[in-house]
Design a protein around this motif. Sequence first.
Motif, short mmCIF file in Angstrom:
data_model
loop_
_atom_site.label_atom_id
_atom_site.label_comp_id
_atom_site.label_asym_id
_atom_site.label_seq_id
_atom_site.Cartn_x
_atom_site.Cartn_y
_atom_site.Cartn_z
N ALA A 1 48.00 56.02 37.71
CA ALA A 1 48.60 57.28 38.14
C ALA A 1 47.94 57.68 39.45
O ALA A 1 46.82 57.25 39.76
CB ALA A 1 48.42 58.36 37.08
N SER A 2 48.63 58.50 40.22
CA SER A 2 48.09 58.78 41.56
C SER A 2 48.60 60.09 42.11
O SER A 2 49.55 60.68 41.61
CB SER A 2 48.49 57.64 42.52
OG SER A 2 49.88 57.63 42.73
N MET A 3 47.92 60.52 43.18
CA MET A 3 48.39 61.59 44.05
C MET A 3 48.46 61.01 45.46
O MET A 3 47.48 60.40 45.92
CB MET A 3 47.45 62.80 44.01
CG MET A 3 47.44 63.53 42.68
SD MET A 3 46.41 65.02 42.74
CE MET A 3 46.74 65.71 41.11
N ASN A 4 49.60 61.17 46.10
CA ASN A 4 49.84 60.55 47.41
C ASN A 4 49.54 59.06 47.39
O ASN A 4 49.02 58.49 48.36
CB ASN A 4 49.05 61.26 48.51
CG ASN A 4 49.82 62.44 49.08
OD1 ASN A 4 50.98 62.67 48.73
ND2 ASN A 4 49.20 63.20 49.97
N ASN A 5 49.86 58.44 46.26
CA ASN A 5 49.70 57.01 46.05
C ASN A 5 48.25 56.56 46.12
O ASN A 5 47.95 55.38 46.33
CB ASN A 5 50.53 56.19 47.05
CG ASN A 5 51.00 54.88 46.44
OD1 ASN A 5 51.51 54.84 45.33
ND2 ASN A 5 50.81 53.79 47.16
N ILE A 6 47.32 57.48 45.93
CA ILE A 6 45.90 57.15 45.83
C ILE A 6 45.43 57.47 44.42
O ILE A 6 45.53 58.60 43.96
CB ILE A 6 45.06 57.91 46.87
CG1 ILE A 6 45.44 57.45 48.28
CG2 ILE A 6 43.57 57.72 46.63
CD1 ILE A 6 44.73 58.17 49.38
N PRO B 1 44.86 61.94 52.31
CA PRO B 1 45.98 62.26 53.21
C PRO B 1 46.64 63.59 52.88
O PRO B 1 46.77 63.97 51.71
CB PRO B 1 46.94 61.08 53.00
CG PRO B 1 46.61 60.55 51.65
CD PRO B 1 45.13 60.75 51.48
N SER B 2 47.06 64.29 53.91
CA SER B 2 47.72 65.58 53.73
C SER B 2 49.20 65.44 53.38
O SER B 2 49.85 66.43 53.06
CB SER B 2 47.58 66.42 55.01
OG SER B 2 48.20 65.76 56.11
N LYS B 3 49.71 64.22 53.44
CA LYS B 3 51.09 63.94 53.08
C LYS B 3 51.16 62.52 52.55
O LYS B 3 50.22 61.73 52.70
CB LYS B 3 52.01 64.12 54.29
CG LYS B 3 51.68 63.22 55.47
CD LYS B 3 52.56 63.53 56.67
CE LYS B 3 52.20 62.64 57.85
NZ LYS B 3 53.03 62.96 59.05
N PRO B 4 52.27 62.13 51.89
CA PRO B 4 52.34 60.80 51.29
C PRO B 4 52.19 59.69 52.33
O PRO B 4 52.59 59.83 53.49
CB PRO B 4 53.74 60.77 50.65
CG PRO B 4 54.10 62.20 50.47
CD PRO B 4 53.46 62.94 51.59
N LEU B 5 51.62 58.58 51.88
CA LEU B 5 51.49 57.42 52.76
C LEU B 5 52.85 56.80 53.05
O LEU B 5 53.05 56.19 54.09
CB LEU B 5 50.56 56.38 52.11
CG LEU B 5 49.14 56.86 51.80
CD1 LEU B 5 48.35 55.75 51.12
CD2 LEU B 5 48.44 57.31 53.07
N LYS B 6 53.79 56.94 52.09
CA LYS B 6 55.14 56.45 52.26
C LYS B 6 56.13 57.53 51.85
O LYS B 6 55.92 58.23 50.87
CB LYS B 6 55.38 55.19 51.41
CG LYS B 6 54.53 53.99 51.81
CD LYS B 6 54.86 52.80 50.91
CE LYS B 6 54.01 51.59 51.29
NZ LYS B 6 54.30 50.43 50.40
#
Length: 304
Positions: free
Chosen positions: A123-128, A154-159
């Motif tokens: 599971a992740s937040m902003n794919n981290i 990151p302040s926004k998603p990587l993708k």
Amino acid sequence: MIAPGQTIDVLVQADQPIANYEMAIGPYVTAQNVSFQNISAVAHFQYSGANLNKASEPAILPAFNNSLVYDSHLNGLRSLSADYLPLEIDTNLFFTIGLNIDPCNRPNPSQTCTGNNGGIFRASMNNISFVNPSLSILQAYYFKVPGAFRPDFPSKPLKFYNFVYGAPNNIPFNTAAMNSTRVVELEYGSTVQLVMQDTGTVTTENHPIHLHGYSFYVVGFGVGNYNPSTAMFNLVDPPYLNTIGVPVGGWAAIRFTANNPGVWFMHCHLDNHLSWGMSMAFLVKNGVGPLETLPPPPADLPRC
């Protein structure tokens, strides 16, 4: 609707006719194909002078996965006072939250890799996907120990993609998360708006997100992908909470002022999602003077 770990103050007005009443609770579950305890409970609310031999009207609960009831409940919450609601924002953040599938790298894949396509649930937040550090982040920050964490969450998603309706969940391991220990650094006294967007990479789900060290105003929420040009915000009397159930296949926006220095964990209150890495931390820097400064650790702080 009370999310796991959430606390709410409720004012009950006893202004109904003298009688017996029932208050019932039951589970709310949005995950697909997940077993749960479908158990309800009933409490009895009796007015003084009520006929104890007269049965109360039976409580009727909605279906366990009725998200419309949750949305209407959230829409009805209001603050008695919103004096500390930030109207001007210094830091805008946008986090995606959801499940991931990592490639299986274990010796007994048939027993331990039970995710889609034979992978491992993450599971992740902003794919981290958050990894527990070898040393407390707060301790590492205070004593300036390098290498325990990274200050570049990151302040926004990587993708960017169609988060709810077109998530890339049909390609093996296209949803693998990046394993890391990262924080968002905030200046003392800065005002923050955070939009959390549920994703359908594996499945959409209501995620109860809890922030340590702060309560926050829930200024908006909705179903589907967040669109800043159409999103409706309540900047008059939004509810003041410490946990928000981000709507299934939807989004929620919160605001707070970073006036509590230290390192503060934010995570999903579903235990398996927390253990899979749906979490991150805010590092709030010191302000000016002792009242705005992180105090030193106590002399008897236990050593690992």
